[in-house]
Structure formats: C-alpha cells, structure tokens
Design a protein around this motif. Structure first.
Motif, short mmCIF file in Angstrom:
data_model
loop_
_atom_site.label_atom_id
_atom_site.label_comp_id
_atom_site.label_asym_id
_atom_site.label_seq_id
_atom_site.Cartn_x
_atom_site.Cartn_y
_atom_site.Cartn_z
N GLU A 55 37.48 62.51 36.95
CA GLU A 55 37.87 63.18 38.19
C GLU A 55 37.73 62.26 39.41
O GLU A 55 38.28 62.53 40.48
N ASN A 56 36.95 61.19 39.25
CA ASN A 56 36.66 60.32 40.39
C ASN A 56 37.86 59.48 40.86
O ASN A 56 37.79 58.83 41.91
N TRP A 57 38.98 59.52 40.12
CA TRP A 57 40.18 58.81 40.58
C TRP A 57 40.72 59.40 41.86
O TRP A 57 41.56 58.80 42.53
N LYS A 58 40.24 60.61 42.22
CA LYS A 58 40.70 61.24 43.47
C LYS A 58 40.06 60.61 44.70
O LYS A 58 40.36 61.01 45.82
N ARG A 59 39.17 59.64 44.52
CA ARG A 59 38.47 59.02 45.66
C ARG A 59 39.40 58.07 46.44
O ARG A 59 40.37 57.54 45.88
N PRO A 60 39.05 57.78 47.72
CA PRO A 60 39.84 56.83 48.50
C PRO A 60 39.84 55.44 47.87
O PRO A 60 38.91 55.09 47.13
N ALA A 61 40.89 54.66 48.18
CA ALA A 61 41.10 53.36 47.53
C ALA A 61 39.92 52.40 47.69
O ALA A 61 39.53 51.72 46.73
N ASP A 62 39.30 52.36 48.89
CA ASP A 62 38.20 51.39 49.08
C ASP A 62 37.01 51.73 48.20
O ASP A 62 36.32 50.85 47.69
N GLU A 63 36.81 53.03 47.99
CA GLU A 63 35.69 53.45 47.14
C GLU A 63 35.97 53.10 45.68
O GLU A 63 35.08 52.62 44.96
N LEU A 64 37.22 53.34 45.27
CA LEU A 64 37.59 53.01 43.88
C LEU A 64 37.43 51.52 43.64
O LEU A 64 36.90 51.09 42.60
N GLN A 65 37.85 50.74 44.64
CA GLN A 65 37.77 49.30 44.51
C GLN A 65 36.30 48.85 44.35
O GLN A 65 35.98 48.03 43.49
N THR A 66 35.43 49.41 45.19
CA THR A 66 34.01 49.06 45.11
C THR A 66 33.44 49.44 43.75
O THR A 66 32.74 48.65 43.11
N LEU A 67 33.75 50.65 43.29
CA LEU A 67 33.19 51.11 42.01
C LEU A 67 33.71 50.27 40.85
O LEU A 67 32.95 49.90 39.95
N MET A 68 35.00 49.92 40.89
CA MET A 68 35.58 49.12 39.81
C MET A 68 35.09 47.68 39.84
O MET A 68 35.24 46.93 38.89
N TYR A 69 34.48 47.29 40.97
CA TYR A 69 33.84 45.97 41.03
C TYR A 69 32.37 46.07 40.61
O TYR A 69 31.90 45.29 39.77
N GLU A 70 31.66 47.04 41.17
CA GLU A 70 30.21 47.14 40.96
C GLU A 70 29.83 47.55 39.53
O GLU A 70 28.83 47.08 39.01
N ILE A 71 30.61 48.43 38.92
CA ILE A 71 30.23 48.93 37.60
C ILE A 71 30.24 47.80 36.54
O ILE A 71 29.22 47.55 35.90
N PRO A 72 31.37 47.08 36.38
CA PRO A 72 31.32 45.98 35.39
C PRO A 72 30.30 44.91 35.77
O PRO A 72 29.69 44.30 34.90
N GLN A 73 30.13 44.71 37.09
CA GLN A 73 29.20 43.70 37.56
C GLN A 73 27.75 44.01 37.13
O GLN A 73 27.04 43.12 36.64
N VAL A 74 27.35 45.25 37.28
CA VAL A 74 25.96 45.59 36.92
C VAL A 74 25.77 45.56 35.40
O VAL A 74 24.71 45.17 34.90
N VAL A 75 26.82 45.92 34.68
CA VAL A 75 26.74 45.86 33.22
C VAL A 75 26.55 44.39 32.80
O VAL A 75 25.68 44.07 31.98
N HIS A 76 27.31 43.53 33.42
CA HIS A 76 27.21 42.10 33.13
C HIS A 76 25.81 41.57 33.48
O HIS A 76 25.22 40.80 32.74
N ARG A 77 25.31 42.04 34.64
CA ARG A 77 23.97 41.61 35.09
C ARG A 77 22.90 41.99 34.05
O ARG A 77 22.03 41.20 33.73
#
Ligand code: IPE
Ligand code: IPE
Ligand code: MG
Length: 244
Positions: A55-77
C-alpha cells in the motif's frame, strides 16, 4: 522465538521536529540497526520487520525514492557488518526497482549459512497478496494433479507462503501510536500477542525491544485452552466429601 514489528511513526517523528518526512526514514534506519543488534544480544531467533507495504506505493515520490534507497542500503550494511544474521525477504518483486530486488536476493544468498538471528525484511509485502499467491500456487498444483484439495492441511498451505519456514509470530509490536496491523502477516500472526507502543520508530532502540519482550513474558497464552492455575486446594474439595 519470533518478534515481528510494524516500524511506524517515521513521518510524524520528523514533522514534529520541523524536518521533512524523509529524515524520519533516515533516522528509522538507525533504530532498525540497533534493534537488530539488540535481538542478537538477547538471542532472539526470528525478527521480522515491516519496511514497505504494497500500500505504500501511494506515498509521494520523494518519500518513495528515499525508502527505495535506504531499505537496500541498510540490508547491505547488515550483510557487510559480518554479524550472525540470516536475511530473508518477504514480498513481491512487482513494481520494485530491479536493483532493490537484486540487493535483497544477494543478501539472502550471502547470509544463507548464518545461524544466529533470522531477519525477515518485509519489503513490498502485503498479507492478503501473500495468501492469495499461496492459494494460486496450490490451485495450479491441484490442476496438475500434484495436490489433493480434499486433504490440504494448514502445514501444506504454509509451505506456499513467501518464507515457508517462518514460524508463528509470538509477539507483534507496532510503534507510532496506531493500533492496527495494516496487512502485516495475517497468516503467521493469528495467535500473536499484540503490543502497541506510542514511541515513534526513530525514537526506538534495543531497549524498546527488550522491554517489549519482558512484557510478553508476563502474558499468559492460552491458545483456546484454559489458564493453568497454580496447584491449590479447590474451594469445592472437602465440602461434604468424606475425609480419609
Ligand atoms: C513508517 O513510518 C515507515 C513506512 C511506512 C515506510 P511512516 O512513514 O508511516 O510514518 P507516519 O506513520 O506517517 O508517522
Ligand atoms: C505500515 O505502516 C507499513 C509499514 C510500517 C511499512 P503505514 O504507515 O503504511 O500504515 P497505515 O497506512 O497507517 O495503516
Ligand atoms: Mg505510518
């Protein structure tokens, strides 16, 4: 054994401080890492985190961009930190950027021999979608004659879920003050103890997890049975009964 968390309240935490919501997500990453370390320290077997819902795809673009950056990043970390964490991903690849999918699959591959904590990241996860996909898979198996619909067990059904070996959730925590489950683990959490905390996710650390587990330890799980009461003289015993 299994704690699952709806990591909620990032946006409101940021807004209350006059910061953009995206800052809340960035701070949320630090909370996530600390909670994972806390889970390792206390010897938890399974930690499942709701990071991004269908359901979170309904979020504004900047938020989606941040989440799609931070999530894989923390997994990698977490993978590069060389901690004894086995990463699993629950969710669907549809709509996710290819590099995010790749990161999640890489993390699963690279940590598959780890035996400490199993960290299941729910990314592009929806509970009903998970159950529907399992039903579709079983229907195909039935059509192909490999499954007998007349004798389908819950166990066989669970084998078709995103992470088949995920055990039942013992404790489901939601931070951020709302009291709902938002399509999170409907199959696995049917008998979970629920704990709703007002603390927004970025303000959480490992002590929040430990407190939650302590609260869990004081609850009585009955699974439809009756509470076990300590051995004591029943009020009925002895009334009119012959004593020997
Ligand atoms: C949870 O925080 C993170 C995600 C849903 C990805 P929110 O962004 O939902 O924060 P609130 O609920 O708006 O405060
Ligand atoms: C649930 O939080 C999803 C995640 C924490 C990833 P939301 O903030 O999206 O939930 P609702 O929409 O308020 O129920
Ligand atoms: Mg929210």
């Amino acid at each position: 054994r299994h704690v699952a968390i709806v990591m909620d309240g990032n946006g409101r935490w940021a807004t209350a401080r006059g910061l953009p919501r995206t800052d809340g997500h960035r701070r949320g990453v630090e909370a996530l890492v600390d909670v994972v370390h806390g889970a390792l320290e206390i010897g938890l077997e399974h930690l499942t985190l709701y990071a991004f819902s269908t359901e979170n795809w309904k979020r504004p673009a900047d938020e989606l961009q941040t989440l799609m950056y931070e999530i894989p990043q923390v997994v990698h970390r977490l993978v590069t930190e060389k901690v004894d964490v086995r990463v699993r991903w629950a969710g669907t690849p549809s709509r996710l950027p290819a590099d995010v999918v790749e990161r999640l699959l890489d993390a699963e591959r690279e940590t598959r021999d780890h035996t400490g904590l199993t960290l299941t990241m729910c990314v592009n996860y929806g509970g009903r979608a998970e159950i529907t996909a399992a039903a579709a898979k079983l229907a195909q198996e039935a059509v192909a004659g490999r499954v007998d619909p007349g004798s389908l067990s819950e166990h066989a059904f669970a084998r078709c879920l995103h992470v088949p070996e995920l055990p039942d959730v013992d404790l489901l925590v939601r931070t951020g003050g709302d009291q709902r489950t938002s399509n999170f683990l409907p199959w696995q959490a049917t008998y979970a103890e629920l704990l709703f905390l007002d603390t927004p996710w970025p303000a959480v650390d490992r002590r929040t997890l430990w407190d939650a587990m302590e609260q869990y330890a004081r609850r009585t799980r009955r699974y439809g049975s009756v509470a076990r009461i300590p051995a004591q003289a029943s009020p009925l015993s002895g009334r009119g009964a012959p004593t020997t």
